[in-house]
Write a protein that holds these residues in place. Structure first.
Motif, PDB file in Angstrom:
ATOM      1  N   PHE A   1       0.831  -1.211   0.000  1.00 60.43           N
ATOM      2  CA  PHE A   1       0.000   0.000   0.000  1.00 60.43           C
ATOM      3  C   PHE A   1       0.869   1.267   0.000  1.00 60.43           C
ATOM      4  CE2 PHE A   1      -4.567  -0.783   0.226  1.00 60.43           C
ATOM      5  CZ  PHE A   1      -4.590  -2.166   0.314  1.00 60.43           C
TER       6      PHE A   1
ATOM      7  N   LEU B   1       1.544   2.619  -3.540  1.00 60.33           N
ATOM      8  CA  LEU B   1       0.406   3.007  -4.392  1.00 60.33           C
ATOM      9  C   LEU B   1       0.747   4.289  -5.171  1.00 60.33           C
ATOM     10  CD1 LEU B   1      -2.509   1.948  -4.854  1.00 60.33           C
ATOM     11  CD2 LEU B   1      -3.270   3.633  -3.174  1.00 60.33           C
TER      12      LEU B   1
ATOM     13  N   TRP C   1      -3.415  -0.034 -12.077  1.00 58.74           N
ATOM     14  CA  TRP C   1      -3.270  -1.380 -11.472  1.00 58.74           C
ATOM     15  C   TRP C   1      -1.971  -2.036 -11.932  1.00 58.74           C
ATOM     16  CZ3 TRP C   1      -4.471  -4.487  -7.738  1.00 58.74           C
ATOM     17  CH2 TRP C   1      -4.330  -5.872  -7.877  1.00 58.74           C
TER      18      TRP C   1
ATOM     19  N   TRP D   1       0.987  -0.261 -10.313  1.00 56.89           N
ATOM     20  CA  TRP D   1       1.097  -0.581  -8.882  1.00 56.89           C
ATOM     21  C   TRP D   1       1.674  -1.983  -8.688  1.00 56.89           C
ATOM     22  CZ3 TRP D   1      -3.397  -1.878  -5.024  1.00 56.89           C
ATOM     23  CH2 TRP D   1      -2.910  -1.850  -3.715  1.00 56.89           C
TER      24      TRP D   1
ATOM     25  N   LEU E   1      -8.671  -5.586  -0.422  1.00 60.86           N
ATOM     26  CA  LEU E   1      -9.507  -4.598  -1.122  1.00 60.86           C
ATOM     27  C   LEU E   1     -10.987  -4.939  -1.088  1.00 60.86           C
ATOM     28  CD1 LEU E   1      -7.219  -3.919  -4.234  1.00 60.86           C
ATOM     29  CD2 LEU E   1      -7.629  -2.384  -2.308  1.00 60.86           C
TER      30      LEU E   1
ATOM     31  N   LEU F   1      -9.513  -6.712 -10.399  1.00 63.68           N
ATOM     32  CA  LEU F   1      -9.068  -5.630  -9.521  1.00 63.68           C
ATOM     33  C   LEU F   1      -8.659  -4.401 -10.335  1.00 63.68           C
ATOM     34  CD1 LEU F   1      -7.114  -7.707  -6.871  1.00 63.68           C
ATOM     35  CD2 LEU F   1      -9.333  -6.587  -6.610  1.00 63.68           C
TER      36      LEU F   1
ATOM     37  N   LEU G   1     -10.063  -0.878  -8.930  1.00 60.69           N
ATOM     38  CA  LEU G   1      -9.171   0.116  -8.336  1.00 60.69           C
ATOM     39  C   LEU G   1      -9.579   1.554  -8.680  1.00 60.69           C
ATOM     40  CD1 LEU G   1      -6.824  -0.385  -6.432  1.00 60.69           C
ATOM     41  CD2 LEU G   1      -5.272   0.071  -8.344  1.00 60.69           C
TER      42      LEU G   1
ATOM     43  N   LEU H   1     -12.426   2.630  -6.591  1.00 54.72           N
ATOM     44  CA  LEU H   1     -12.110   2.921  -5.184  1.00 54.72           C
ATOM     45  C   LEU H   1     -11.413   4.278  -5.056  1.00 54.72           C
ATOM     46  CD1 LEU H   1     -10.719  -0.548  -4.056  1.00 54.72           C
ATOM     47  CD2 LEU H   1     -12.771   0.588  -3.189  1.00 54.72           C
TER      48      LEU H   1
ATOM     49  N   ARG I   1      -7.772   6.602  -5.012  1.00 53.98           N
ATOM     50  CA  ARG I   1      -6.553   6.463  -4.189  1.00 53.98           C
ATOM     51  C   ARG I   1      -6.917   6.438  -2.702  1.00 53.98           C
ATOM     52  NH1 ARG I   1      -1.918   8.747  -1.986  1.00 53.98           N
ATOM     53  NH2 ARG I   1      -0.125   7.481  -2.577  1.00 53.98           N
TER      54      ARG I   1
ATOM     55  N   THR J   1      -8.698   3.262  -1.714  1.00 55.27           N
ATOM     56  CA  THR J   1      -7.779   2.130  -1.681  1.00 55.27           C
ATOM     57  C   THR J   1      -6.928   2.157  -0.399  1.00 55.27           C
ATOM     58  OG1 THR J   1      -7.684   2.224  -4.085  1.00 55.27           O
ATOM     59  CG2 THR J   1      -5.990   0.923  -3.000  1.00 55.27           C
TER      60      THR J   1
ATOM     61  N   ARG K   1      -8.062   0.844   2.877  1.00 54.95           N
ATOM     62  CA  ARG K   1      -8.109  -0.624   3.084  1.00 54.95           C
ATOM     63  C   ARG K   1      -6.763  -1.199   3.490  1.00 54.95           C
ATOM     64  NH1 ARG K   1     -12.284   0.971   0.385  1.00 54.95           N
ATOM     65  NH2 ARG K   1     -14.117  -0.339   0.008  1.00 54.95           N
ATOM     66  N   ARG K   2      -5.836  -0.316   3.769  1.00 48.54           N
ATOM     67  CA  ARG K   2      -4.502  -0.783   4.207  1.00 48.54           C
ATOM     68  C   ARG K   2      -4.634  -1.419   5.589  1.00 48.54           C
ATOM     69  NH1 ARG K   2       0.081   1.111   7.075  1.00 48.54           N
ATOM     70  NH2 ARG K   2       2.020   0.960   5.882  1.00 48.54           N
TER      71      ARG K   2
END
Ligand code: GLU
Length: 480
Positions: free
Chosen positions: A415, A418, A428, A431, A454, A463, A467, A470, A472, A475, A478-479
């Motif tokens: 994460f 990112l 995606w 990343w 995620l 995903l 992404l 979601l 930045r 996302t 969800r870390r």
């Protein structure tokens, strides 16, 4: 004796095109008794008629055979109309037999005047006994027309005893003496089954009216088919024998019969028939399970034909594939699970324009609705499941996954890698490229923990598509 019926109106040009006299409008009807909810087998009959009307620019009459007033209800009629609309069938007219008794009474008078309807006084027990006697004598167990031999005194006696007659139609299966029936073939060219023959001598004179003056199905059906200008009667093959009787009745009433078509019935994989009373595989229950109308229609129409059963997206496309003559003669066994397969296939290809209003009802709207739909539709069993994914993306996984220490360390590191805003379509890829390089993980070891973090699910939509939905911030939230 030999009758040929039902051929004068059309000549078969090829298996799909039937040419009719220009003045004739194709008119079909779907005629259930409103004594329960319709099931997928009834839907087959309704759809055969609807698609036939579509292909011939014809009319579709919804007729409720509700002469059995004790078992028929307005609620069931309404519910059947609702189910038909849901399937995509919109009748041109709706008729109720219970409102048409005077018309049937007039037909009765006509038949009585022609001495084709006769009074019978037997009780069910007496009839049963007679049938047994006939069997032991090796005779077919049909009604022996004993009522025709009653003297005026015997009739008076029955009436004095309070017996009321039921009325039978005299089948035209004799030359001059009804007590000497002889083989009498009735032929018709069935729209589905081709040449069909019924021997009228193998049948009992049908009872058209009960002791209490109520009607059985046979007469009202024929009278209505005449009165409503029905050009084609398409129904289940459990009615083939009835057709022999009804053709004779058309003739007795001085009417030209419609063309008949009898399709095979649907049965479950174990060969069991479907029943309106049991509610099994009712259209209502399929709707509530989340099956799409076109999944039901595709299966109901294509199973038991020479066509492959595939998920057809629109009624117009199904009409193009529909050919009554391609229907097999044996029962059409089907597996209800096939409905789910077809349902998934329909959803996977459903354009956003078609899903949009239904997604709004689920609370899915705004500019993300379309990319969201395109991202998740390939993973849906039911359209309503889209709401689960929408909630997951908006609020995070319903349950926090339990990560091992190694996976949690990996995810924290991932994460932190990112990409910064603004994101483009390849975020995606970018990343995961960074993660691979920094951690050395690849394949499942890389993707599974990311997916779990995620979405909370071990499988689901791509995903790469989720992404951007979601964002930045979403996302990073969800870390673990
Ligand atoms: N009420 C009859 C049935 O449901 C109709 C048959 C017909 O289409 O004539 O079986």
């Amino acid at each position: 004796m030999f009758y040929v019926c039902g051929q004068a109106r059309g000549s078969l040009v090829n298996s799909k095109t039937i040419r009719y006299a220009p003045f004739m409008t194709v008119t079909v009807r779907f005629a259930p008794s409103p004594t329960g909810r319709i099931h997928i087998g009834n839907a087959r009959t309704a759809l055969f008629n609807w698609l036939f009307a579509m292909n011939n620019k014809g009319r579709f009459i919804q007729r409720f055979d509700d002469t059995d007033v004790a078992r028929s209800t307005q609620e069931f009629s309404d519910a059947i109309l609702y189910d038909l609309h849901w399937l995509g069938i919109f009748p041109d007219a709706t008729e109720y037999q219970s409102r048409r008794f005077e018309i049937y009474d007039a037909a009765v008078e006509k038949l009585k005047a022609a001495r084709l309807l006769y009074a019978c006084y037997e009780t069910p027990e007496e009839l049963d006994l007679r049938r047994k006697v006939r069997r032991t004598r090796g005779l077919p167990p049909v009604y022996g027309r004993e009522a025709l031999t009653l003297t005026a005194e015997q009739v008076a006696e029955y009436q004095a005893d309070g017996r009321r007659p039921h009325w039978r139609f005299l089948l035209p299966n004799f030359t001059s003496d009804p007590l000497q029936p002889e083989r009498t073939e009735i032929h018709w060219n069935d729209l589905v089954r081709g040449e069909e023959t019924v021997d009228l001598a193998s049948l009992s004179d049908p009872v058209l009216m009960r002791e209490d003056g109520t009607y059985l199905y046979t007469l009202p059906s024929v009278v209505d088919d005449i009165e409503m200008g029905i050009s084609h009667v398409i129904r289940g093959d459990d009615h083939v024998t009835n057709t022999g009787v009804q053709l004779a009745l058309f003739q007795a009433l001085g009417a030209e019969p419609p063309v008949f078509g009898h399709h095979n019935l649907l049965t479950t994989a174990s060969g069991e028939g479907l029943s309106k009373r049991s509610g099994a595989l009712s259209i209502e229950s399929l709707r509530e399970t989340g099956i799409e109308p076109m999944a039901v229609a595709s299966l109901a129409v294509l199973v038991g034909t020479s066509e492959n059963v595939v998920a057809v997206q629109t009624m117009a496309e199904l009409a193009e594939r529909f050919d009554p003559a391609a229907t097999s003669k044996s029962a059409a066994k089907f597996d209800p699970d096939e409905l789910f397969v077809l349902n998934r296939a329909l959803l996977h290809h459903m354009p956003f324009s078609e899903a949009r209003d239904r997604l709004i009802v689920l609370g899915i709207s705004g500019e993300q609705a379309e990319p969201f739909w395109l991202a998740v539709r390939g993973n849906l069993d039911r359209l309503a499941d889209a709401a689960i994914w929408w909630r997951t993306l908006r609020d995070g996984p319903q349950e926090q996954p339990d990560f091992s220490d190694a996976d949690r360390d990996f995810l924290r590191q991932a994460f932190d890698l990112l990409p910064e805003d603004p994101w483009n379509g390849s975020v995606w890829k970018e990343w995961t490229g960074r993660i691979r390089e920094a951690t050395g993980r690849k394949g499942k070891a890389l993707f599974t923990p990311l997916r779990l973090a995620l979405t909370g699910q071990p499988s689901g939509p791509e995903l790469a598509d989720l992404l951007p939905l979601l964002g930045r911030e979403g996302t990073l939230a969800r870390r673990p």
